[in-house]
Design a protein around this motif. Structure first.
Motif, mmCIF file in Angstrom:
data_model
loop_
_atom_site.group_PDB
_atom_site.id
_atom_site.type_symbol
_atom_site.label_atom_id
_atom_site.label_comp_id
_atom_site.label_asym_id
_atom_site.label_seq_id
_atom_site.Cartn_x
_atom_site.Cartn_y
_atom_site.Cartn_z
ATOM 1 N N THR A 369 0.830 -1.200 0.000
ATOM 2 C CA THR A 369 0.000 0.000 0.000
ATOM 3 C C THR A 369 0.867 1.253 0.000
ATOM 4 O O THR A 369 0.510 2.250 -0.629
ATOM 5 C CB THR A 369 -0.939 0.010 1.219
ATOM 6 N N LEU A 372 2.103 1.860 -3.493
ATOM 7 C CA LEU A 372 1.042 2.337 -4.378
ATOM 8 C C LEU A 372 0.709 3.784 -4.092
ATOM 9 O O LEU A 372 0.547 4.597 -5.002
ATOM 10 C CB LEU A 372 -0.203 1.471 -4.211
ATOM 11 N N ALA A 414 -6.076 0.649 3.667
ATOM 12 C CA ALA A 414 -6.590 0.010 2.448
ATOM 13 C C ALA A 414 -7.508 0.957 1.693
ATOM 14 O O ALA A 414 -7.436 1.046 0.458
ATOM 15 C CB ALA A 414 -7.322 -1.286 2.803
ATOM 16 N N MET A 415 -8.348 1.673 2.444
ATOM 17 C CA MET A 415 -9.267 2.596 1.770
ATOM 18 C C MET A 415 -8.510 3.713 1.058
ATOM 19 O O MET A 415 -8.870 4.102 -0.052
ATOM 20 C CB MET A 415 -10.252 3.209 2.771
ATOM 21 N N VAL A 417 -5.615 3.594 -0.278
ATOM 22 C CA VAL A 417 -5.042 3.090 -1.524
ATOM 23 C C VAL A 417 -6.128 2.901 -2.581
ATOM 24 O O VAL A 417 -5.940 3.242 -3.753
ATOM 25 C CB VAL A 417 -4.282 1.780 -1.270
ATOM 26 N N ILE A 418 -7.281 2.376 -2.150
ATOM 27 C CA ILE A 418 -8.345 2.169 -3.136
ATOM 28 C C ILE A 418 -8.803 3.497 -3.718
ATOM 29 O O ILE A 418 -8.959 3.653 -4.934
ATOM 30 C CB ILE A 418 -9.535 1.413 -2.494
ATOM 31 N N ALA A 421 -6.254 4.914 -5.986
ATOM 32 C CA ALA A 421 -6.186 4.161 -7.231
ATOM 33 C C ALA A 421 -7.371 4.470 -8.135
ATOM 34 O O ALA A 421 -7.307 4.233 -9.331
ATOM 35 C CB ALA A 421 -6.131 2.667 -6.941
ATOM 36 N N ALA A 422 -8.452 4.941 -7.553
ATOM 37 C CA ALA A 422 -9.632 5.244 -8.364
ATOM 38 C C ALA A 422 -9.949 6.727 -8.265
ATOM 39 O O ALA A 422 -10.942 7.127 -7.665
ATOM 40 C CB ALA A 422 -10.818 4.411 -7.896
ATOM 41 N N ARG A 424 -11.154 8.725 -10.195
ATOM 42 C CA ARG A 424 -12.438 9.110 -10.744
ATOM 43 C C ARG A 424 -13.538 8.987 -9.704
ATOM 44 O O ARG A 424 -14.468 9.797 -9.654
ATOM 45 C CB ARG A 424 -12.753 8.203 -11.935
ATOM 46 N N LEU A 425 -13.404 7.971 -8.845
ATOM 47 C CA LEU A 425 -14.392 7.788 -7.773
ATOM 48 C C LEU A 425 -14.363 8.977 -6.823
ATOM 49 O O LEU A 425 -15.402 9.520 -6.436
ATOM 50 C CB LEU A 425 -14.101 6.492 -7.022
ATOM 51 N N ASP A 451 2.199 3.340 -14.460
ATOM 52 C CA ASP A 451 1.245 3.657 -13.431
ATOM 53 C C ASP A 451 0.954 2.360 -12.688
ATOM 54 O O ASP A 451 0.493 1.397 -13.291
ATOM 55 C CB ASP A 451 -0.019 4.210 -14.103
ATOM 56 N N PRO A 452 1.261 2.313 -11.414
ATOM 57 C CA PRO A 452 1.125 1.049 -10.708
ATOM 58 C C PRO A 452 -0.287 0.528 -10.626
ATOM 59 O O PRO A 452 -0.495 -0.644 -10.394
ATOM 60 C CB PRO A 452 1.662 1.365 -9.316
ATOM 61 N N PHE A 453 -1.255 1.401 -10.761
ATOM 62 C CA PHE A 453 -2.606 0.979 -10.436
ATOM 63 C C PHE A 453 -3.362 0.362 -11.586
ATOM 64 O O PHE A 453 -4.279 -0.383 -11.387
ATOM 65 C CB PHE A 453 -3.424 2.180 -9.980
ATOM 66 N N HIS A 454 -3.027 0.765 -12.771
ATOM 67 C CA HIS A 454 -3.950 0.465 -13.842
ATOM 68 C C HIS A 454 -3.356 -0.447 -14.877
ATOM 69 O O HIS A 454 -2.190 -0.354 -15.213
ATOM 70 C CB HIS A 454 -4.416 1.768 -14.494
#
Lengths: 462, 433
Positions: A369, A372, A414-415, A417-418, A421-422, A424-425, A451-454
């Motif tokens: 995490t 990221l 965790a949240m 990172v999520i 990673a998003a 747009r959200l 880009d590590p996420f996508h």
């Protein structure tokens, strides 16, 4: 629709202002600040700056909002899990004040102790330096292994590999460290320390190297191999090694714990004996500089990045992909082994610098995490590690002072990172600009830097 | 490719193409050499000498009536079994045989080698090996692995990597326990647990398909999230008030009339609770659905070549959402099994890596329901064996036996290399246009 910079994953709605025209009309929120600039060529008016910050095309704002959102999620969990508060929610419409004040009490006591444990406690302003700087140095101490770990993940990531084996590599590093620390007692002080640190480094390196070798030579996927090796290492340490005569501490009969490290082989304090930071932090910052140099200046680092971007192109260009894969896993493993070093002979070890089966403390996964959040950039990793270190340090105090389990920190991490990673959200939640989702727009078509996420290979057949 | 986006997909182009002839020869010789070691260690070792016998109990409860234990002379039996293993290896290496025969040879090799090991391990022991108990424990240990691998299978076949099985187990287990404890109904717990797993999978589906987060990364982070949320709620609710929140009823065993009276395996396999039967029945069901129905064909098309599937009018993303969420019901059921079916309470991180082993079972089973079942049973056997053996006092530390499933997985992944192919589009989000 082009993707201008790697961090801007959503499509920009505003057309780029043409030179010679005044700044584009402001959105409704800040009509007053919209001033045409003196220099029409630049789009740098105060209003535009503010708008750019809040329209969050920059990832710093998204990161900040992600942290806020994650803390909100944590707060919701804290309130939901307090049965006394939830009883008051039962008669919310009769007397909403009861519920709200109780909920506010829960949240504020939890997060204020989080702050006190992580940054500083206002009550200690007139206290001793060790009281005043205690929390922040604890944060630094917790951040130290996370820096190593985040760098380790990043190096593998940049080579196109996902190292989930931090746990195993940490454990093997800790085993090597511990063995060196209680065995080579005849060495003079500083030399013993150096040998101990190197032992842990080599341990993690070997364990990471296995993964790289299997990947390069046999095509075995590193995610599976590292997951499996994690359990091998766990069982090796907890199931066998700590019960053997070579490792088990005879003074702790029945307890799975190793012999304590020789005092010579313990990392010394960095800021004096009253404060919790050891020189591991210095080593971590050195490692950061080294990794940054590695990526930007060294030949191997260049090859690592090339392989990570497009292995086939790298091979065509004459780069030995297998060698790069093995090398990056060796480096990644070595950095993970350094977590084992700081966990074993650092000040954060509660067991008198001995190792117990849970020596890794889940740091191999937290490191993911961190990497990221830091977007696999060396200095980004440092900032991310500081944030997560602060959360860990504060979480410990939150657990004792506000009786809120430290597990909430895992949720928040965790949240974060999520959400990061998003992006747009996050933008959708805050109704920021560029929220309209265009069907067919590939936000990460082919970013110029990894880009590590996508996933970059979008669509059917990549 | 910037990141490792599929479980074993992207390595194929880097992997050396394993020529089957060479791997057959080398593999067979390696098997024979290991068999030879088995002959030396198990057959000729001191443990089986001095006319020692190995006792195989055939009743779950030694006091009940039924077939009496078999006593085998350890040394000759172990030597014979090890020799069979060596022959299997040599045949594989040098005889011109088809792939199908090779597979059966491998099974024979493995079975005889393990039996030789068991004969050696239990030689001279007064209690001996309880065969029905080993069968029972193996089948029980395989249940979560089966459910988890079926869940991951559904996801991967439709093109989404589900490495978050661990998290779905945990969340399903937690939801099941807290619901069953508060309603005093196992059925409410069952529903809640399945929905809990589906919720975690829905998160996976949304972030993978809508927000395009790299799926392996996402899975690991979701596991962390599930571990954090359940651990936190456990600390806040269950450890303070276990009587209210953590004392669920559990499923009763149902003895299947007739079948449960079969000697040796009857009591072990046919006197279990309904979740146990469900898990094993789901394997042929999923196989049938995947390979014999229209839905299955569409699912596989979406997992292998979404562009083509889209061209013929299949709604790729919609199907992926549906399948991933359905898969969540299965892994949620795995969580229900861990709590209401087995342990009767929730504990922090109680899934204990079973979600990851389930994914390993999927890979060892090469993305097929039947193969996954085989791998799950194999892993279940390895985990239970060390419990059975620890009472026998073998010189091998049990930790090394516990490592067996993990090492087997590494070995298989390394040996198969490019041959282990996941569905081609697994891990790649589909964007129209």
């Amino acid at each position: 629709m082009t993707t201008p910079t790697p961090d801007q994953n959503s499509s920009e709605e505003t057309p780029p202002p043409a030179a010679g025209t005044p700044a584009t009309p402001e959105p409704v929120e800040q009509p007053a600040t919209a001033q045409p600039t003196a220099d029409p060529g630049s789009d740098r008016s105060l209003g535009t700056v503010i708008r750019n910050v809040f329209t969050a095309e920059n990832s710093a704002m998204v990161t900040f909002l992600a942290i806020v959102l994650s803390l909100v999620v944590g707060a919701v969990l804290i309130v939901l899990s307090n049965t006394a508060t939830m009883d008051k929610a039962g008669y919310f419409f009769a007397s909403p004040g009861d519920f709200l004040s109780s909920a506010w009490g829960d949240i504020s006591s939890a997060y204020s102790s989080l702050f006190k444990g992580a940054i500083f406690d206002p009550a200690t302003v007139s206290g001793t330096p060790s009281q005043f700087f205690g929390p922040i140095t604890t944060t630094l101490e917790y951040a130290t292994p996370l820096i190593f770990g985040g760098l380790g993940i990043s190096v593998a990531f940049r080579a196109g590999m996902f190292n989930i084996g931090g746990q195993g590599q940490t454990i093997i590093g800790a085993i090597f460290t511990s063995y060196a620390a209680f065995t080579f007692t005849s060495l003079p002080g500083a030399l013993h320390l150096i040998v101990t640190v190197l032992a842990g480094l080599v341990g993690g390196m070997l364990f990471g190297g296995i993964v790289g070798w299997l990947k390069a030579m046999r095509g075995a996927h590193e995610v599976i191999v590292t997951i499996m090796l994690n359990y091998v290492a766990l069982l090796l340490l907890g199931g066998w090694l700590l019960n053997t005569g070579a490792f088990h501490d005879p003074t702790h009969a029945g307890q799975a714990i190793s012999k304590p490290a020789d005092p010579d082989a313990v990392l010394p304090h960095l800021f004096g004996s009253g404060l919790n930071t050891d020189i591991g932090l210095l080593l971590a910052l050195l490692a950061t500089v080294a990794v940054a140099w590695f990526f930007q200046r060294s030949k191997l680092g260049f090859e690592v990045r090339a392989v990570g971007l497009t292995p086939s192109a790298a091979r065509t260009a004459g780069i030995n992909v297998r060698r790069v894969q093995i090398a990056s896993m060796l480096i990644s493993g070595a950095l993970m082994g350094m977590i084992g070093v700081t966990q074993t002979i650092g000040l954060a070890n509660p067991n008198n610098n001995a190792i117990a089966p849970n020596i890794d403390a889940g740091l191999g996964f937290t490191a993911i995490t961190v990497a990221l959040l830091g977007r696999t950039k060396p200095w980004g990793v440092v900032w991310a590690a500081l944030l997560f270190g602060a959360l860990q340090a504060g979480g410990a105090l939150m657990q004792t002072q506000a009786q809120v389990s430290i597990e909430i920190i895992t949720v928040v991490q965790a949240m974060i990172v999520i959400f990061v990673a998003a992006p747009r959200l996050v933008k959708e939640i805050f109704r920021l600009r560029a929220t309209k989702i265009e069907k067919g727009a590939a936000p990460t078509a082919t970013p110029p830097s990894p880009d590590p996420f996508h996933t970059t290979s979008v669509g059917g057949q990549a | 490719m910037t990141t490792a986006s599929t479980l074993t997909g992207k390595s194929t182009e880097d992997a050396p193409v394993v020529r089957t002839d060479r791997s057959k020869l080398i593999g067979g010789i390696a098997q024979a050499v290991i068999g030879l070691y088995g002959l030396w260690a198990f057959g000729l070792g001191s443990r089986t000498s001095h006319n020692a016998h190995t006792l195989f109990n055939l009743k779950l409860d030694p006091a009940s009536s039924g077939p009496s234990p078999i006593s085998a002379p350890a040394e000759p039996v172990a030597i014979a079994l090890a020799s069979i293993a060596i022959v299997c290896g040599l045949v594989r290496a040098f005889a011109p045989i088809s792939a199908k025969v090779q597979r059966w040879l491998a099974v024979g090799y493995f079975a005889s080698f393990v039996l030789a090991f068991l004969v050696w391990a239990a030689a001279g022991s007064g209690i001996g090996l309880n065969v029905p108990s080993i069968i029972q424990q193996t089948s029980i240990a395989a249940v979560p692995l089966i459910l988890g691998s079926l869940s991951a299978l559904l996801c991967e076949r439709s093109g989404v990597v589900n490495i978050a099985v661990e998290g779905q187990f945990l969340f399903g287990a937690f939801a099941a326990v807290i619901t069953a404890s508060m309603t005093h109904s196992v059925w409410a717990g069952l529903v809640a647990g399945c929905l809990g797993g589906a919720l975690m999978c829905a998160l996976l589906a949304v972030f993978a398909n809508r927000y395009l987060i790299e799926q392996v990364v996402l899975g690991v982070v979701l596991n962390l999230l599930a571990s954090g949320v359940t651990g936190f709620l456990y600390d806040r609710l269950m450890s303070t008030d276990g009587a209210t929140y953590n004392s669920p009823p559990s499923f009763n065993s149902i003895a299947i009339p007739g079948l449960s009276k079969i000697p040796v395996i009857g009591e072990a396999l046919f006197n279990q609770n309904i979740l146990f039967y469900a898990a094993y029945l789901l394997v042929p069901l999923v196989w049938f659905l995947l390979f014999r129905t229209r839905w299955g064909l569409r699912t596989r098309a979406v997992g292998e070549h979404p562009t083509a599937a889209d061209t013929v009018g299949i709604k790729v993303v919609g199907l992926r959402y549906r399948n991933v969420i359905t898969a969540g019901l299965l892994s949620g059921l795995g969580g229900v099994w861990l709590t209401l079916g087995l342990a009767s309470q929730f504990g922090k991180d109680m899934s204990d890596g079973k979600g990851y082993i389930a994914i390993a079972a999927l890979i060892v089973g090469r993305w097929s329901p039947i193969g996954s079942l085989g791998a799950a049973v194999l892993f279940g056997f390895a985990t239970e064996l060390n419990l059975a053996l620890s009472s026998l006092g073998t010189p091998i530390p049990t930790a090394f036996l516990s490592m067996a499933p993990y090492l087997v997985t590494i070995f298989v992944v390394a040996a198969l290399g490019g041959l282990a192919r996941p569905p081609a589009a697994s891990g790649k989000p589909y964007l129209k246009g």
